[in-house]
Every structure is written in structure tokens, then in C-alpha cells.
Design an enzyme around this catalytic site. Structure first.
Site, PDB file in Angstrom:
ATOM      1  N   SER A 310       9.953  -7.728  11.570  1.00 55.83           N
ATOM      2  CA  SER A 310      10.177  -6.653  12.536  1.00 55.83           C
ATOM      3  C   SER A 310      11.563  -6.808  13.152  1.00 55.83           C
ATOM      4  CB  SER A 310       9.076  -6.671  13.600  1.00 55.83           C
ATOM      5  OG  SER A 310       9.193  -5.569  14.466  1.00 55.83           O
ATOM      6  N   HIS A 337       9.084  -3.153  10.118  1.00 52.30           N
ATOM      7  CA  HIS A 337       8.786  -2.132  11.118  1.00 52.30           C
ATOM      8  C   HIS A 337      10.021  -1.261  11.337  1.00 52.30           C
ATOM      9  CE1 HIS A 337       5.586  -5.036  12.996  1.00 52.30           C
ATOM     10  NE2 HIS A 337       5.151  -4.442  11.904  1.00 52.30           N
ATOM     11  N   ASP A 434       1.765  -8.830  14.549  1.00 48.34           N
ATOM     12  CA  ASP A 434       1.419  -8.164  13.291  1.00 48.34           C
ATOM     13  C   ASP A 434       1.626  -9.114  12.117  1.00 48.34           C
ATOM     14  OD1 ASP A 434       0.632  -6.091  11.602  1.00 48.34           O
ATOM     15  OD2 ASP A 434       2.682  -5.354  11.354  1.00 48.34           O
TER      16      ASP A 434
END
Length: 495
Positions: A310, A337, A434
Site C-alpha cells: 500500500s 492499493h 490488509d
């Protein structure tokens, strides 16, 4: 007493400076340290005001936001959030900014994509809080910048102004094997860079006209058309150690080592760029043709790599993917992301640097070795097996998982059950958790390789930390050692 983080706002629009100032001032965690209307003023104020965070517009007079970012990160490292236009040029520049060291980005208001000021304000505050948390936790750190191909002189000049990055300890000291019950809470934080280093040089550069990032004498010819999709881009400059630009146009592309002309629209449309040479030298068509290169990609494989990341991810992906050999005998599935359109630009840019092929995944793609598939923004990506036994990409719009679409957990969990494959999972820099549950599910399903990036090299040590604390990780490695570990694992199991 609550810490208030001071924000420098950089935008050439007076209206946007006012809007962004109001947004920052609306949250008690932040205060406006100052505003700048162009890149040169941004550099000067970064040194004078020493803000905690900077918001930086991209397109500005006198000095482009990319150049200002590059020089600030070289001499006064600060978390910088870029404001990016949702255009082809805007998305490409955003990916460059992330590789130059930007912390993250926010899309600017744009009626064409229904992005209104209220939404942008919400996104900006979210990114500001993530940046503030990374500063507060001590997890944020500046990394050495990646430079444009062909811009070596400018890179050398800016790098000379920056402090040398913290050395990574030898492999014996940095790699650790993690038993399931070990907690990350006992890890010692890496030393942070001294943000005052290089201020004299920064003040000097702010007082003069900056040279372009790529000197005119060495600049590449202007592109005459938009680049082809990443899956079709040939790579120039395949020689080891040289970074390559994407092909300027289909008409100038030559067959590329490792590409199969029969399956590559760019190669088949251009045939052979030796034709002008024949005409100039008097050679005729009767000359025996050179045999096209043989593709090393295959849809038959026994191993697969899945990567999740991310905040700070584009830099980490650049480090990992550019070191993979062209004949890497496993596909690589990637979740970064990122919103729609930006993942396409990310794939294009990475493809221009890598020996393997890098593309934005499309639904029902046949999965092949030597290829990295980046999940498109706004979709969830899974691995699936078709009726013939081949592996394919499945994309859905089922909605976010833990606020993310694409989600690393969704990708990792899709590998559960595929026990005919040796599965290698990697979690790198990023805020949040995540991927941690997905990695745990892979552990319980027998996946042996489960790598987390170490705190010492993460821009934000969130996602890897969560996986370590969950007991899902088998190895913790600094960024520079992840690719060698993957290559070693894949090669040893292919024997």
C-alpha cells in the site's frame, strides 16, 4: 497534550490554496504552516518552516511539482502528499512522484470523474492522518529516490545534496525466522534520518533557477502517441544494469528479447526495423532473416508469487520486480492499493524498467510465468483454475474488503486450496492490516514461503507488522533481500 502537525500547502491556484487551508484547519490535529504558489517557493519554505507534512500540486509555473519534490526529498526529507489530476499525464506523473519519494497522493477535484471538493477533502484528511500516524509511530522514513532513465546528471547533482541512506545490515543480521508465537512488539525501530541534513544545499538551490530533471542534450525524443497497454509494451535497452524507456511508438519498436512476436501486437505490427538499414546499405530482401526470439513464458507452472502493498508500494514494487530475471519461472500477482487508472500507469512504468513483463490485469487473463499482473484499481482480483486446468485472472466489482478494492486479503485467500502450486506470499510497506488474515489462511493451508518486509525498510510499517503479530510470517526481510529470496526459492524448487 495533543500533537499538532504543521502542513505546508503548495498550489499555484489561489482558490485551491484557500480550499486546502480550510480543510487542514478544520481538523484540530493539523495547522497550516504556510502556503506556496510554485515549486521554488515550496523548496524555500520547506527549509524555513520545517513543516511536518507537505501537500504538493503537480502542474505549477517556474518549477514543476515533480522537480520540487525531488529536491525536497534529496535535502529535507518530509512526507509529501501529491495532488494529482485524473488524466493520462497526471497519472503517469503521480507514479513518478511516488518513485521519487512522495508519501502518497490525492486526486484533485474533477467533475469528469465525479470527484467533488467534499470528497477530495475527505481523502486528503485521511492521507494526512496516515502520514501523521507514521510520523508519530516512528515508522515513516525517506528512501533513496529512483531517477528517470536518461537523467543521470540531474540525479547525481541532487543526490550529492542528500544524506547517505541508513545502511542495511548484512543478511545474517537482518533476516529472522519467525516462529508462530513471536510478536513484532520486540523489534527495535530503525534509526531515522536527520531531517536537518542538507538544508544549506536546499537553501542554495532555492535561490537559483533549477536545471531540468533530464538535461536537454540527453532528453528522449517526444512521444508521438499514447503508449500501448502495458501488456503490449516492448522494452528497449535490455542490457543488464540499464533502465529502459517505454517504446515511443509502435512504428519504431523492434522485436524484443524474451517477447514472442506472434503474440505481441507491437512486435507483429512493426515486423523488423532493419528495413531502413537494408535500404541504406544496398542489402536486399533475399538476405536470410534473423530468427525471432523464443518466448520463455509458459502457462504451465508449479509455483506462484503473490505480493501485497500500500503506502510506499510503488517504490517497493520497483525494487522487487526490476530484479526478477526474464526467465522467472513463476507468475507474480500484485495488489497495490490505488484508484482506477493509476494502476494502469503504474504497470506501464514498471514494465519499462523490468526484464519480466508487467501489465494491469484484465478479466480472464491466462496466467503465465515471467509476468507480473497488477490488480486494477476499483476491482478485486483472484486466481482461478479453468476447466482445462489452466490458471486465469478473475476480476469482480463485489465491493471493498476492509475499505480496499483491490484487497490483498482477497488475493491471498484466492490462493487457498491450490495445493498443486508452491505458493510464495509477500507483504510489504503499507498502513493498516490488509493481507495479514490472508497470509494466515495461506499458512494454515500449507504455503511455506510467507515474507514480510522488515520495519527497517518500510515507508510505513503497518501491513507487515500485522502479519508478524498474527504469527503468519515465516521470514522477515529488508526490501533489498526479498527478490533474491524469491528467486532462490523458485529455482531450488524447480530442480
Amino acid at each position: 497534550m495533543m500533537t499538532v502537525y504543521r502542513v505546508l500547502i503548495v498550489d499555484d491556484s489561489r482558490f485551491m490554496r484557500k480550499v486546502l487551508s480550510d480543510v487542514v484547519g478544520s481538523d484540530e490535529a493539523f495547522a497550516v504552516a504556510g502556503t506556496a504558489s510554485d515549486g521554488e517557493e515550496a523548496i524555500r519554505l520547506a527549509m524555513e518552516l520545517k513543516p511536518d507534512i507537505i501537500t504538493m500540486d503537480m502542474e505549477m509555473p517556474r518549477m514543476h511539482g515533480l522537480e520540487a519534490l525531488r529536491r525536497i526529498m534529496a535535502a529535507h526529507p518530509t512526507p509529501v502528499i501529491m495532488l494529482s489530476a485524473v488524466t493520462d499525464n497526471g497519472t503517469r506523473d503521480t507514479i513518478k512522484a511516488l518513485q521519487y519519494g512522495a508519501f502518497d497522493f490525492v486526486r484533485k477535484p474533477d467533475p469528469s470523474v465525479k470527484l467533488v471538493i467534499e470528497e477530495v477533502s475527505e481523502y486528503l484528511l485521511e492521507k494526512l492522518h496516515i502520514a501523521a500516524e507514521s510520523i508519530r509511530s516512528g515508522s515513516w522514513r525517506a528512501l533513496p529516490a529512483e531517477w528517470e532513465p536518461g537523467g543521470e546528471e540531474a540525479a547525481t547533482e541532487a543526490a550529492a545534496a542528500a544524506e547517505s541512506p541508513d545502511p542495511v545490515p548484512p543478511a545474517a543480521d537482518t533476516e529472522r525466522t519467525i516462529p508462530p508465537d513471536e510478536s513484532a512488539g520486540r523489534e527495535r525501530p530503525a534509526p531515522k534520518r536527520d531531517r536537518t541534513t542538507g538544508e544549506a544545499e536546499l537553501q542554495h538551490t532555492a535561490r537559483r533557477t533549477m536545471p531540468p530533471a533530464v538535461p536537454p542534450a540527453r532528453a528522449k525524443p517526444a512521444k508521438t502517441q499514447e503508449p500501448q497497454p502495458a501488456a503490449n509494451l516492448p522494452k528497449s535497452g535490455e542490457s543488464k544494469g540499464r533502465k529502459a524507456e517505454p517504446a515511443a511508438s509502435a512504428s519504431s519498436a523492434a522485436p524484443v528479447k524474451g517477447k514472442n512476436p506472434a503474440s505481441d501486437p507491437v512486435s507483429t505490427s512493426t515486423k523488423d526495423n532493419r528495413t531502413p538499414i537494408r535500404q541504406a546499405t544496398g542489402m536486399h530482401a533475399a538476405e536470410p532473416p534473423v530468427a525471432p526470439p523464443t518466448s520463455r513464458k509458459s502457462s504451465s507452472f508449479t509455483q506462484i508469487v503473490a505480493v501485497g502493498t500500500s503506502t510506499g508500494g510503488p517504490r517497493a514494487l520497483h525494487e522487487v520486480l526490476t530484479k526478477l530475471p526474464e526467465d522467472f519461472q513463476a507468475p507474480v500477482l500484485v495488489v497495490q492499493h490505488m484508484p482506477p487508472k493509476f494502476t494502469y500507469s503504474l504497470a506501464q512504468r514498471l514494465n519499462s524498467f523490468c526484464a519480466i513483463r508487467v501489465c494491469e490485469a484484465t478479466h480472464d487473463d491466462l496466467v503465465e510465468t515471467g509476468t507480473a499482473y497488477i490488480a486494477p484499481g476499483g476491482k478485486q482480483m483472484r486466481l482461478a483454475k479453468d476447466a482445462s486446468g489452466k490458471y486465469r485472472i478473475r476480476l469482480t466489482e463485489e465491493g471493498p474488503r476492509s475499505g480496499h478494492m483491490p484487497s490483498v486479503d482477497v488475493l491471498f485467500e484466492s490462493l487457498v486450496g491450490h495445493r498443486g502450486l508452491v505458493r510464495h506470499a509477500v507483504l510489504m510497506t503499507g498502513m493498516g492490516s490488509d493481507g495479514a488474515k490472508g497470509m494466515k489462511a495461506l499458512q494454515e493451508d500449507g504455503a511455506e514461503t510467507r515474507i514480510a518486509e522488515s520495519e527497517e525498510t518500510c515507508v510505513v510499517y503497518g501491513m507487515p507488522r500485522s502479519a508478524v503479530e498474527l504469527g503468519a510470517v515465516s521470514r522477515v526481510l529488508p526490501l533489498q533481500q526479498i527478490t533474491p529470496a524469491l528467486v532462490s526459492e523458485v529455482r531450488s524448487r524447480n530442480k
